[in-house]
Design a protein around this motif. Sequence first.
Motif, short mmCIF file in Angstrom:
data_model
loop_
_atom_site.label_atom_id
_atom_site.label_comp_id
_atom_site.label_asym_id
_atom_site.label_seq_id
_atom_site.Cartn_x
_atom_site.Cartn_y
_atom_site.Cartn_z
N TYR A 14 1.08 -1.12 -0.22
CA TYR A 14 -0.07 0.11 -0.04
C TYR A 14 0.89 1.37 -0.13
CZ TYR A 14 -4.29 -2.59 0.62
OH TYR A 14 -5.38 -3.48 0.42
N GLY A 15 2.27 1.19 -0.09
CA GLY A 15 3.15 2.09 0.04
C GLY A 15 3.22 3.06 1.25
N ILE A 16 3.11 2.34 2.27
CA ILE A 16 3.12 2.88 3.71
C ILE A 16 4.48 2.93 4.16
CG2 ILE A 16 2.14 2.74 6.08
CD1 ILE A 16 -0.48 1.36 4.90
N ASP A 17 5.00 4.12 4.43
CA ASP A 17 6.24 3.97 5.07
C ASP A 17 6.56 3.96 6.74
OD1 ASP A 17 7.32 4.78 2.55
OD2 ASP A 17 6.84 6.70 2.67
N ARG A 18 5.42 4.36 7.22
CA ARG A 18 5.26 4.28 8.73
C ARG A 18 4.04 4.04 9.34
NH1 ARG A 18 8.20 8.65 7.25
NH2 ARG A 18 6.43 10.08 7.38
N ALA A 19 4.09 3.22 10.58
CA ALA A 19 2.97 2.85 11.14
C ALA A 19 3.03 2.92 12.71
CB ALA A 19 2.64 1.47 10.84
N VAL A 20 1.90 3.08 13.39
CA VAL A 20 1.96 3.13 14.86
C VAL A 20 1.15 1.85 15.24
CG1 VAL A 20 0.97 4.06 16.78
CG2 VAL A 20 1.68 5.55 14.92
N LEU A 21 1.99 1.01 16.00
CA LEU A 21 1.38 -0.28 17.04
C LEU A 21 0.82 0.26 18.18
CD1 LEU A 21 4.16 -2.66 16.10
CD2 LEU A 21 2.11 -2.25 14.76
N VAL A 22 -0.14 -0.42 18.54
CA VAL A 22 -0.93 -0.30 19.92
C VAL A 22 -0.77 -1.39 20.62
CG1 VAL A 22 -2.95 0.51 20.98
CG2 VAL A 22 -2.37 1.44 18.83
N PRO A 24 -2.42 -3.86 23.21
CA PRO A 24 -3.77 -4.06 23.66
C PRO A 24 -3.69 -4.18 25.23
CG PRO A 24 -3.35 -5.73 22.03
CD PRO A 24 -2.15 -4.92 22.17
N SER A 25 -4.77 -3.96 25.82
CA SER A 25 -4.52 -4.28 27.21
C SER A 25 -4.74 -5.55 27.66
CB SER A 25 -5.90 -3.46 27.84
OG SER A 25 -7.10 -3.95 27.46
N VAL A 26 -5.19 -6.25 26.97
CA VAL A 26 -5.30 -7.90 27.40
C VAL A 26 -3.81 -8.49 27.68
CG1 VAL A 26 -5.14 -8.72 24.88
CG2 VAL A 26 -6.42 -9.95 26.83
N TYR A 27 -2.76 -7.93 27.22
CA TYR A 27 -1.36 -8.22 27.51
C TYR A 27 -0.70 -7.75 28.93
CZ TYR A 27 -1.08 -10.10 22.76
OH TYR A 27 -1.32 -10.89 21.74
N ALA A 33 6.33 -8.48 23.11
CA ALA A 33 6.24 -8.74 21.40
C ALA A 33 6.39 -7.44 20.69
CB ALA A 33 5.07 -9.53 21.19
N LEU A 34 5.59 -6.43 21.48
CA LEU A 34 5.54 -4.93 20.87
C LEU A 34 6.97 -4.53 20.76
CD1 LEU A 34 3.48 -2.95 19.83
CD2 LEU A 34 3.33 -1.98 22.23
N LEU A 35 7.91 -4.54 21.85
CA LEU A 35 9.16 -4.16 21.85
C LEU A 35 10.12 -4.91 20.75
CD1 LEU A 35 9.67 -3.55 25.73
CD2 LEU A 35 9.26 -1.79 23.85
N SER A 36 9.67 -5.87 20.74
CA SER A 36 10.56 -6.82 19.58
C SER A 36 10.12 -6.41 18.31
CB SER A 36 10.25 -8.36 20.07
OG SER A 36 10.99 -9.23 18.81
N THR A 44 10.49 2.89 11.15
CA THR A 44 9.52 2.65 10.55
C THR A 44 8.31 2.60 11.24
OG1 THR A 44 9.71 0.22 10.35
CG2 THR A 44 10.40 1.76 8.47
N LEU A 45 8.38 1.82 12.73
CA LEU A 45 7.11 1.68 13.71
C LEU A 45 7.34 2.46 14.84
CD1 LEU A 45 7.04 -2.30 13.17
CD2 LEU A 45 5.58 -0.63 12.10
N ARG A 46 6.09 3.03 15.19
CA ARG A 46 6.09 3.53 16.58
C ARG A 46 5.14 2.86 17.53
NH1 ARG A 46 9.90 5.53 14.56
NH2 ARG A 46 10.34 7.79 14.47
N ILE A 47 5.40 2.96 18.75
CA ILE A 47 4.22 2.24 19.76
C ILE A 47 3.48 3.12 20.61
CG2 ILE A 47 5.75 0.22 19.62
CD1 ILE A 47 6.67 1.03 22.54
N VAL A 48 2.48 2.67 21.00
CA VAL A 48 1.60 3.37 21.93
C VAL A 48 1.48 2.07 23.03
CG1 VAL A 48 -0.65 4.20 22.30
CG2 VAL A 48 0.38 4.64 20.22
N ASP A 49 1.86 2.28 24.02
CA ASP A 49 1.76 1.34 25.22
C ASP A 49 1.54 1.90 26.64
OD1 ASP A 49 2.21 -0.70 26.96
OD2 ASP A 49 4.50 -1.30 26.21
#
Length: 58
Positions: A14-22, A24-27, A33-36, A44-49
């Motif tokens: 889709y031509g996406i250069d960057r993304a944000v991973l969130v 989930p509270s269940v973890y 896994a998110l940090l890995s 390319t990735l950022r996190i919301v934790d």
Amino acid sequence: MVTVADYRRVMEAYGIDRAVLVQPSVYGFDNSALLSALADNLGTLRIVDEAYRWRRPA
């Protein structure tokens, strides 16, 4: 199960250069896994934790 490599292929398709991973509270406080995923995709990735916010040193 979808892997980070699968996600990266979709991003490329889709031509996406960057993304944000969130985190989930269940973890709860297990954000390994998110940090890995972040470590393997620096720039390319950022996190919301929410758990990280509470454990971050002042």
